[in-house]
Design a protein around this motif. Structure first.
Motif, PDB file in Angstrom:
ATOM      1  N   ALA A 214       0.750  -1.031  -0.386  1.00 39.76           N
ATOM      2  CA  ALA A 214       0.098  -0.443   0.131  1.00 39.76           C
ATOM      3  C   ALA A 214       0.581   1.695  -0.162  1.00 39.76           C
ATOM      4  CB  ALA A 214      -1.264  -0.032   1.119  1.00 39.76           C
ATOM      5  N   THR A 215       1.940   1.570   0.644  1.00 39.18           N
ATOM      6  CA  THR A 215       3.456   2.480   0.451  1.00 39.18           C
ATOM      7  C   THR A 215       4.257   2.821   0.404  1.00 39.18           C
ATOM      8  OG1 THR A 215       4.868   1.632   2.888  1.00 39.18           O
ATOM      9  CG2 THR A 215       1.588   2.747   2.653  1.00 39.18           C
ATOM     10  N   LEU A 216       4.562   1.412  -0.425  1.00 37.79           N
ATOM     11  CA  LEU A 216       5.924   1.804  -1.239  1.00 37.79           C
ATOM     12  C   LEU A 216       5.247   0.875  -3.042  1.00 37.79           C
ATOM     13  CD1 LEU A 216       7.946  -0.190   1.582  1.00 37.79           C
ATOM     14  CD2 LEU A 216       7.869   2.011   1.445  1.00 37.79           C
ATOM     15  N   LEU A 217       4.665   0.025  -2.783  1.00 39.76           N
ATOM     16  CA  LEU A 217       5.083   0.052  -3.987  1.00 39.76           C
ATOM     17  C   LEU A 217       4.774   1.087  -5.055  1.00 39.76           C
ATOM     18  CD1 LEU A 217       5.321  -2.937  -6.599  1.00 39.76           C
ATOM     19  CD2 LEU A 217       2.541  -3.482  -6.065  1.00 39.76           C
ATOM     20  N   HIS A 218       4.095   1.469  -5.048  1.00 37.78           N
ATOM     21  CA  HIS A 218       3.241   3.014  -6.294  1.00 37.78           C
ATOM     22  C   HIS A 218       3.992   4.021  -5.452  1.00 37.78           C
ATOM     23  CE1 HIS A 218       1.235  -0.817  -7.992  1.00 37.78           C
ATOM     24  NE2 HIS A 218       0.525  -0.229  -7.441  1.00 37.78           N
ATOM     25  N   ASP A 219       5.403   3.734  -4.253  1.00 37.67           N
ATOM     26  CA  ASP A 219       5.237   5.845  -4.140  1.00 37.67           C
ATOM     27  C   ASP A 219       6.512   5.976  -4.654  1.00 37.67           C
ATOM     28  OD1 ASP A 219       6.028   7.666  -2.540  1.00 37.67           O
ATOM     29  OD2 ASP A 219       6.148   6.699  -0.759  1.00 37.67           O
ATOM     30  N   GLY A 220       6.827   6.097  -5.696  1.00 34.48           N
ATOM     31  CA  GLY A 220       7.997   6.700  -6.403  1.00 34.48           C
ATOM     32  C   GLY A 220       8.440   7.876  -6.187  1.00 34.48           C
TER      33      GLY A 220
END
Length: 220
Positions: A214-220
């Protein structure tokens, strides 16, 4: 012929002694007695106990690394969640095999291991799943510290590897007797925290991995 004394032999012996004496009882003098040598002989290899712990942690890492298949996509089938799950479970099982294994491994300064292959597999699988290199490192490290921290707490409850007996300080009936009237939720929480620790580990790990997604995969 006398066995050649080297760092690996000393570390292996120390790990074997852990289940008998625990971390507090593990001394260079005790290890020297087990190896049938004089204590000063060990100081040729280790200046102090911390250097020995670092070597023991390195040896534990090598044993964990041996559990990781050579091909990245064969570890968790290429699924990053399954990979982190399998990796964390393998780390926990390795550390639980040694009394105070979590304390020995956590916070030590490993010498450069002979193989960084497992970590490279983890990070590559995460990157291929869409994590940036930085977020892949954070995802791996988050599950790493969760696992070590959980094992440290778990081994405080069940200090002897493989034994079902818990430390008397975690007696649930005593907790409820002492705290139940004033702090009923806190008293009851002991069942969840100090009961089925294997299930508790998996529950927490799922929560950690869900948070990573939730917090790292799509937080580029």
């Amino acid at each position: 012929m006398a066995t050649r004394l080297d760092r690996k032999l000393v570390a292996d012996t120390a790990l074997r002694l852990l289940n008998d004496v625990g971390l507090e009882g593990l001394t260079l003098r005790r290890i020297a007695k087990e190896l049938n040598v004089q204590a000063p002989a060990l100081y040729w290899h280790f200046k102090n106990k911390q250097e020995l712990l670092d070597e023991m942690a390195t040896e534990l890492y090598e044993r964990m690394a041996a559990l990781v298949p050579a091909a990245g996509d064969s570890f968790g089938g290429g699924d990053w969640k399954e990979m982190l799950t399998q990796g964390s479970r393998g780390m926990r099982q390795t550390l639980l095999a040694y009394r105070d294994g979590g304390k020995v491994f956590g916070g030590t300064r490993m010498r450069f291991p002979t193989s960084m292959r497992p970590m490279e597999i983890f990070l590559t699988t995460l990157r291929d799943a869409g994590f940036t290199a930085e977020r892949a490192a954070r995802a791996w490290f988050t599950t790493y510290v969760y696992t070590i921290g959980y094992v440290v707490e778990e081994q405080s409850v069940f200090p002897v590897p493989g034994a079902p007996d818990r430390d008397p300080a975690y007696d649930q009936e005593e907790r409820e007797r002492v705290m139940g009237a004033d702090y009923p939720l806190t008293a009851a929480a002991g069942v969840e925290m100090f009961g089925d620790t294997a299930r508790g580990f998996d529950d927490g790990l799922r929560a950690v991995i869900a948070g990573i997604e939730a917090t790292l995969l799509h937080d580029g």
